[in-house]
Design an enzyme around this catalytic site. Structure first.
Site, mmCIF file in Angstrom:
data_model
loop_
_atom_site.group_PDB
_atom_site.id
_atom_site.type_symbol
_atom_site.label_atom_id
_atom_site.label_comp_id
_atom_site.label_asym_id
_atom_site.label_seq_id
_atom_site.Cartn_x
_atom_site.Cartn_y
_atom_site.Cartn_z
ATOM 1 N N CYS A 17 0.850 -1.197 0.000
ATOM 2 C CA CYS A 17 0.000 0.000 0.000
ATOM 3 C C CYS A 17 0.883 1.244 0.000
ATOM 4 O O CYS A 17 1.139 1.838 1.042
ATOM 5 C CB CYS A 17 -0.903 0.006 1.227
ATOM 6 S SG CYS A 17 -2.125 -1.295 1.197
ATOM 7 N N GLU A 265 -8.937 -13.380 -26.459
ATOM 8 C CA GLU A 265 -8.263 -13.553 -25.167
ATOM 9 C C GLU A 265 -7.274 -14.708 -25.303
ATOM 10 O O GLU A 265 -7.573 -15.720 -25.925
ATOM 11 C CB GLU A 265 -9.338 -13.844 -24.101
ATOM 12 C CG GLU A 265 -8.860 -14.470 -22.806
ATOM 13 C CD GLU A 265 -7.924 -13.594 -21.998
ATOM 14 O OE1 GLU A 265 -8.221 -12.416 -21.798
ATOM 15 O OE2 GLU A 265 -6.872 -14.120 -21.568
ATOM 16 N N CYS A 340 -4.677 -0.338 -16.942
ATOM 17 C CA CYS A 340 -4.263 -0.309 -15.540
ATOM 18 C C CYS A 340 -2.855 0.263 -15.441
ATOM 19 O O CYS A 340 -2.228 0.181 -14.394
ATOM 20 C CB CYS A 340 -4.345 -1.707 -14.920
ATOM 21 S SG CYS A 340 -3.444 -2.931 -15.849
HETATM 22 N N1 SAH Z 1 -11.396 -7.129 -19.885
HETATM 23 C C1 SAH Z 1 -11.255 -8.175 -18.935
HETATM 24 C C2 SAH Z 1 -9.803 -8.633 -18.727
HETATM 25 C C3 SAH Z 1 -8.746 -7.563 -18.627
HETATM 26 S S1 SAH Z 1 -7.183 -8.106 -17.983
HETATM 27 C C4 SAH Z 1 -11.923 -7.822 -17.622
HETATM 28 O O1 SAH Z 1 -12.291 -6.680 -17.392
HETATM 29 O O2 SAH Z 1 -12.083 -8.721 -16.786
HETATM 30 C C5 SAH Z 1 -6.256 -8.413 -19.394
HETATM 31 C C6 SAH Z 1 -6.529 -9.746 -20.065
HETATM 32 O O3 SAH Z 1 -5.660 -9.829 -21.191
HETATM 33 C C7 SAH Z 1 -6.240 -10.998 -19.221
HETATM 34 O O4 SAH Z 1 -7.384 -11.821 -19.222
HETATM 35 C C8 SAH Z 1 -5.076 -11.681 -19.944
HETATM 36 O O5 SAH Z 1 -5.161 -13.093 -19.902
HETATM 37 C C9 SAH Z 1 -5.263 -11.181 -21.360
HETATM 38 N N2 SAH Z 1 -4.061 -11.159 -22.210
HETATM 39 C C10 SAH Z 1 -2.779 -10.912 -21.852
HETATM 40 N N3 SAH Z 1 -1.978 -10.894 -22.936
HETATM 41 C C11 SAH Z 1 -2.775 -11.120 -24.015
HETATM 42 C C12 SAH Z 1 -2.534 -11.208 -25.411
HETATM 43 N N4 SAH Z 1 -1.321 -11.057 -25.908
HETATM 44 N N5 SAH Z 1 -3.584 -11.437 -26.226
HETATM 45 C C13 SAH Z 1 -4.843 -11.599 -25.724
HETATM 46 N N6 SAH Z 1 -5.126 -11.517 -24.412
HETATM 47 C C14 SAH Z 1 -4.110 -11.291 -23.559
#
Ligand code: SAH
Length: 416
Positions: A17, A265, A340
């Site tokens: 934190c 994904e 993020c």
């Molecule tokens: N939009 C979703 C997930 C966001 S987190 C939500 O709000 O819950 C980012 C996501 O990207 C994760 O699920 C991760 O597995 C995926 N990810 C990471 N690298 C990636 C890539 N090269 N191609 C596709 N997905 C990917």
């Protein structure tokens, strides 16, 4: 909103934190300023959406084990970039139900002689415990991560845990033999229950397995998704791509207001959840592809496909050039970019700006109170090329005229 300053006895050693010394409103101000510094030159930044009670918001708890001075099992977190375990019994951010479960697991490890895994010597059995609690459903998934497939006293452990914590709805063993800092390995065995939990967000029900990504702060996630959908301004007919879609949450919500949605994904477990989630929520106009998002976009662009809106929510590293350059070829009118990590978001936006996209709105959301993580949504809109007549009118004027009005051409050029 809570005005108090929060405190934690583990703060110094744990380091999780980073903003705890600031009262919550000052934390929000700091995050707002950061987003303004990065994106204020393009668009006014909306006031950050803060949390009303910014404690115990994390629905996913991750603990590592070690032995204390008295030889008993302790649990906690590794100090940032080290192998030093900081024992933590109560965390300000974590769901309170988790502390109870963790205490029982520590006790069972002592009783059943299940040794904590040692990350340096690569000996021992139990590496991590992952607890995920559906905020609205109350369902709880526990994943015991072991360094090997063999799990002595597995049945005894499962039965004793189930008895002591009937609130746990599913227990899985995840096997991670790798010499890695990743928490989960690729193999999983369900010890009881369905192997996933369900939770509700924005009126839909989603199932989430141990290995799938799920936003850690459900209260704020609803605000995040709502703000993203408002920016998207869907009218019912659009062709939407939900890139980095996880378990399909945003895409399924968007499908209610769009023509069709295509989710992409990389994580197989998340795609399996996403397909089940679409069915569960009767979204018939959404499909999911398990692939690298960049490769997927390259293929769509090669096939000459188009899209009206791209929703993208990449991990901290941001997107890549394959993705962004193909996005520009697909040429959606709007891009809603959830991030993020606003620094990589800025880098990606600068690239898209060179391809004709302009930032039209920015909305930070505080998903991670007390930490220095910042979540930000941007709306990018494609500049429409000037109509042919206007273009013709702007062709270089005869020399004489241009010379008589110096500065005019340079001025126009700078606007291009
Ligand atoms: N939009 C979703 C997930 C966001 S987190 C939500 O709000 O819950 C980012 C996501 O990207 C994760 O699920 C991760 O597995 C995926 N990810 C990471 N690298 C990636 C890539 N090269 N191609 C596709 N997905 C990917």
């Amino acid at each position: 909103m809570e005005m108090t300053r929060f405190s934690c006895p583990h703060a110094k050693q744990c380091g999780g934190c980073q903003l705890l010394q600031l009262p919550y409103p000052a934390q929000l101000e700091k995050k707002q300023r950061l987003v303004e510094e990065l994106f204020g030159q393009y668009t006014p930044v909306q006031p950050i959406l803060g949390m009303e009670h910014p404690v115990h918001y994390r629905n996913k708890i991750h603990a590592t084990f070690g032995k204390g001075r008295n030889g008993r099992v302790v649990s906690g977190l590794y100090q940032p970039s080290s192998h030093r375990l900081v024992p933590i019994e109560h965390c300000l951010l974590e769901d309170e139900a988790a502390a109870e479960i963790l205490a029982v697991v520590r006790q069972l490890m002592d009783q059943l002689h299940l040794p904590p895994y040692n990350d340096v010597t690569h000996t021992g059995l139990i590496r991590h415990l992952l607890i995920r609690r559906g905020y609205f459903s109350g369902q709880i998934l526990v994943a015991v991560v072991t360094g090997q497939a063999a799990f002595p006293a597995r049945k005894q452990f499962a039965e004793a845990l189930r008895k002591a914590c009937p609130q746990i709805t599913t227990l899985v063993q995840n096997i991670n033999p790798g010499r890695t800092s990743m928490v989960l390995g690729g193999q999983q065995r369900i010890l009881y229950g369905p192997g996933y939990i369900e939770d509700q967000l924005c009126g839909c029900t989603f199932r989430i397995s141990a290995a799938s990504f799920y936003q850690v702060n459900p209260i704020q996630t609803q605000k995040l998704y709502q703000a993203a959908l408002d920016m998207a301004g869907l009218t019912g007919a659009e062709r939407v791509i939900d890139a980095y879609c996880g378990t399909g949450t945003i895409g399924i919500l968007a499908a209610r207001q769009a023509g069709q949605v295509l989710g992409v994904e990389l994580n197989r477990a998340a795609v399996t959840d996403a397909i089940a989630n679409a069915r569960r929520n009767k979204a018939e106009n959404i499909r999911f592809v398990c692939q690298d998002a960049g490769q997927f976009m390259v293929e769509l662009a090669r096939q000459g496909q188009t899209a009206d809106l791209v929703l993208m929510d990449p991990p901290r590293a941001g997107s890549d050039q394959a993705f962004l350059s193909s996005l520009a070829v697909l040429g959606p009118k709007k891009v809603v970019y959830i991030s993020c990590n606003p620094l990589t978001q800025k880098r990606d936006v600068e690239y898209l700006a060179r391809k004709g996209y302009r930032v039209k709105a920015a909305q930070p959301v505080d998903l991670f109170p007390h930490t220095d993580h910042v979540e930000n949504i941007l709306l990018l809109v494609k500049q429409s090329p000037r109509p042919p007549r206007e273009r013709a009118a702007r062709r270089p004027q005869p020399r004489q005229k241009a010379d008589s009005r110096p500065g005019r051409r340079t001025q126009e050029k700078s606007k291009l």
